[in-house]
Design a protein around this motif. Structure first.
Motif, short mmCIF file in Angstrom:
data_model
loop_
_atom_site.label_atom_id
_atom_site.label_comp_id
_atom_site.label_asym_id
_atom_site.label_seq_id
_atom_site.Cartn_x
_atom_site.Cartn_y
_atom_site.Cartn_z
N ILE A 164 42.98 38.17 26.42
CA ILE A 164 43.68 37.62 27.59
C ILE A 164 44.72 38.61 28.11
N MET A 165 45.52 39.16 27.21
CA MET A 165 46.60 40.04 27.64
C MET A 165 46.08 41.38 28.18
N VAL A 166 45.06 41.94 27.56
CA VAL A 166 44.53 43.23 28.03
C VAL A 166 43.85 43.06 29.39
N SER A 167 43.07 41.99 29.54
CA SER A 167 42.41 41.78 30.83
C SER A 167 43.43 41.43 31.91
N ALA A 168 44.53 40.79 31.55
CA ALA A 168 45.60 40.53 32.53
C ALA A 168 46.23 41.84 32.98
N LEU A 169 46.39 42.79 32.05
CA LEU A 169 46.93 44.11 32.44
C LEU A 169 45.99 44.81 33.42
N PHE B 278 50.96 39.10 40.61
CA PHE B 278 51.97 38.23 39.99
C PHE B 278 51.31 37.15 39.13
N GLY B 279 50.20 36.59 39.63
CA GLY B 279 49.45 35.62 38.83
C GLY B 279 48.94 36.23 37.53
N ALA B 280 48.46 37.46 37.61
CA ALA B 280 48.00 38.15 36.40
C ALA B 280 49.17 38.45 35.47
N LEU B 281 50.34 38.75 36.04
CA LEU B 281 51.53 38.96 35.21
C LEU B 281 51.89 37.67 34.47
N CYS B 282 51.77 36.54 35.14
CA CYS B 282 52.02 35.25 34.49
C CYS B 282 51.02 35.01 33.36
N LEU B 283 49.77 35.45 33.55
CA LEU B 283 48.79 35.33 32.47
C LEU B 283 49.19 36.19 31.28
N VAL C 230 42.06 30.40 36.90
CA VAL C 230 41.23 29.91 38.01
C VAL C 230 41.84 30.29 39.37
N LEU C 231 43.13 30.09 39.53
CA LEU C 231 43.75 30.38 40.82
C LEU C 231 43.80 31.88 41.12
N THR C 232 44.07 32.69 40.10
CA THR C 232 44.09 34.14 40.32
C THR C 232 42.68 34.66 40.60
N ALA C 233 41.69 34.10 39.92
CA ALA C 233 40.31 34.50 40.19
C ALA C 233 39.90 34.10 41.61
N PHE C 234 40.35 32.95 42.07
CA PHE C 234 40.04 32.52 43.44
C PHE C 234 40.68 33.48 44.45
N ALA C 235 41.91 33.90 44.18
CA ALA C 235 42.56 34.87 45.07
C ALA C 235 41.82 36.20 45.07
N ALA C 236 41.37 36.64 43.90
CA ALA C 236 40.61 37.90 43.82
C ALA C 236 39.29 37.77 44.56
N MET D 250 38.85 43.07 39.73
CA MET D 250 39.87 42.11 39.30
C MET D 250 39.21 40.78 38.90
N LEU D 251 38.19 40.39 39.66
CA LEU D 251 37.48 39.16 39.34
C LEU D 251 36.75 39.29 38.00
N ALA D 252 36.17 40.46 37.74
CA ALA D 252 35.50 40.69 36.45
C ALA D 252 36.52 40.66 35.31
N ALA D 253 37.69 41.26 35.52
CA ALA D 253 38.74 41.23 34.49
C ALA D 253 39.18 39.80 34.20
N LEU D 254 39.24 38.99 35.24
CA LEU D 254 39.64 37.59 35.02
C LEU D 254 38.51 36.80 34.35
#
Length: 114
Positions: free
Chosen positions: A10-15, A43-48, A76-82, A90-94
């Motif tokens: 989770i943390m590496v893919s958020a980075l 910012f959403g990924a930073l929250c993740l 879900v919300l960050t993936a929707f934004a991507a 970014m979508l693949a990372a999420l």
């Protein structure tokens, strides 16, 4: 996949997602350069990333449940934004982040904090 490995995923893919969001914002000709969308997704990924780090330190079951719910909503919300910005990396990372979330559902082993 063990609980700790899931949190690490989770943390590496958020980075990676943060990097993709910042890349889309700052690099010209990405289609979303200079608009607030990539920054909001970053910012959403930073929250993740912060949520994954808090999961490492969460001791009570209630805190882990709340953090897992917030992480699911964030993914879900960050993936929707991507998706809306056509940021496919970014979508693949999420997507990988979601796999880490599923792995983290198992929870820590009994006695892991003893």
């Amino acid at each position: 996949m063990p609980y700790r490995t899931g949190l690490t995923v989770i943390m590496v893919s958020a980075l990676v997602a943060i990097g993709c969001g910042l890349y889309a914002y700052f690099v010209p000709l990405t289609g979303v350069t200079g608009v607030w969308g990539p920054l909001a997704a970053a910012f959403g990924a930073l929250c993740l990333l912060i949520g994954g780090a808090l999961m490492v330190k969460a001791r009570s079951r209630g805190a882990r449940v709340i953090l897992m719910l917030l992480l699911a909503i964030g993914i879900v919300l960050t993936a929707f934004a991507a998706f809306l910005m056509h940021q496919w990396v970014m979508l693949a990372a999420l997507g990988v982040c979601a796999l880490g979330w599923i792995a983290a559902l198992s929870g820590p082993e009994e006695g892991a904090y003893a």
